[in-house]
Design a protein around this motif. Structure first.
Motif, short mmCIF file in Angstrom:
data_model
loop_
_atom_site.label_atom_id
_atom_site.label_comp_id
_atom_site.label_asym_id
_atom_site.label_seq_id
_atom_site.Cartn_x
_atom_site.Cartn_y
_atom_site.Cartn_z
N ASN A 120 -6.33 -0.49 -10.16
CA ASN A 120 -7.21 0.69 -10.15
C ASN A 120 -8.67 0.25 -10.07
O ASN A 120 -9.05 -0.78 -10.63
N GLY A 169 -4.34 -9.78 -4.09
CA GLY A 169 -2.94 -9.50 -3.80
C GLY A 169 -2.55 -9.49 -2.35
O GLY A 169 -1.40 -9.20 -2.03
N ASP A 187 2.33 -3.57 2.35
CA ASP A 187 3.10 -2.41 1.90
C ASP A 187 3.76 -2.61 0.56
O ASP A 187 4.17 -1.64 -0.09
N THR A 188 3.91 -3.85 0.11
CA THR A 188 4.61 -4.12 -1.15
C THR A 188 3.67 -4.56 -2.27
O THR A 188 4.13 -4.80 -3.37
N VAL A 189 2.38 -4.64 -2.00
CA VAL A 189 1.42 -5.12 -3.01
C VAL A 189 1.00 -3.96 -3.89
O VAL A 189 0.74 -2.83 -3.40
N ALA A 190 0.93 -4.18 -5.20
CA ALA A 190 0.43 -3.19 -6.16
C ALA A 190 -1.06 -3.45 -6.38
O ALA A 190 -1.43 -4.47 -6.96
N PHE A 191 -1.90 -2.54 -5.93
CA PHE A 191 -3.34 -2.73 -6.03
C PHE A 191 -3.84 -2.25 -7.39
O PHE A 191 -3.36 -1.24 -7.92
N ARG A 230 -4.24 2.80 -0.58
CA ARG A 230 -3.34 3.31 0.46
C ARG A 230 -3.66 4.77 0.76
O ARG A 230 -4.08 5.51 -0.11
#
Length: 230
Positions: A175, A162, A169-173, A181
């Protein structure tokens, strides 16, 4: 017959000196089973998340019987992404302690990538393949960061999901992935200084308002009420 008693005695003596077969009891059977069990290969004492973990290949060579290592991918392929664990922030020292787990791949070294906002990340120095814990220093109080752990071998570097040409700052990592973050809270002393600064500013504004009020009174005089005469 003179020879017969001697022959009987010699036969009896020979039979008494012959080795006798011994029956194995339950205790002897258990000992043999334990010896046979100890010679079977067992899983190695290997933990992917243990700091300073000895490589599993060295554990195999250390014992009398080679233990069983977990499966790994081919050395001809880049490593799978490590798993980022706990990130413990120490706000008083402006630092953070990072923990991660090794992938199921051959690894030569690790590196930490740190973003503060957009732009090129700060890339840390190479860390030995046995290391699972590191420290980040010089963090800014009140700052927000994105952190990724990267594994490297001769075939290449583990992917960072990603973050290819995108704003961190806008990427969804995902689990249990290699990235996460964290933020550094302001220092307690900084909050006290900020409160003192706000209080001082309010006091100055109040004084300025009073001075302006008295200046207007002296310049224009006090307003008077005139009584209507009959």
């Amino acid at each position: 017959m003179l020879g017969s008693p001697w022959l009987l005695w010699l036969l009896a003596r020979t039979l008494s000196l012959a080795p006798r077969a011994q029956l194995l009891g339950p205790q002897d059977t258990e000992e043999e089973d334990s010896v046979a069990t100890s010679l079977l290969p067992m899983p190695c004492d290997y933990d992917r998340c243990r700091h300073l973990q000895v490589p599993c290949e060295e554990l195999q060579r250390a014992g009398l019987v080679a233990c069983l290592c977990p499966g790994l991918s081919s050395p001809a392929q880049p490593p799978a992404p490590p798993r980022l664990g706990e990130v413990r922030v120490v706000a008083e020292d402006s630092r953070a302690e990072v923990h991660w787990c090794a992938p199921a791949s051959p690894v030569q070294h690790y590196q930490l990538l740190l973003w503060e906002g957009t732009g090129v990340p700060h890339r840390g120095p190479p860390l030995n393949a046995t290391i699972r814990r590191a420290e980040l220093g010089g963090l800014r109080p009140g700052g927000a960061y994105v952190l990724c752990v990267v594994a490297t071998n001769e075939a290449g570097e583990s992917p960072v999901p990603g973050l290819v040409g995108e704003d961190p700052d806008t990427v969804a990592f995902p689990n249990f992935g290699p990235c996460g973050r964290f933020s550094v809270p302001p220092r307690p002393g900084t909050l006290v200084h900020a409160a003192i600064g706000v209080g001082t500013a309010l006091a100055l504004l109040s004084c300025a308002a009073l001075v302006w009020h008295f200046h207007l009174r002296q310049h224009w005089g006090c307003p008077r009420r005139y009584q209507a005469t009959a």
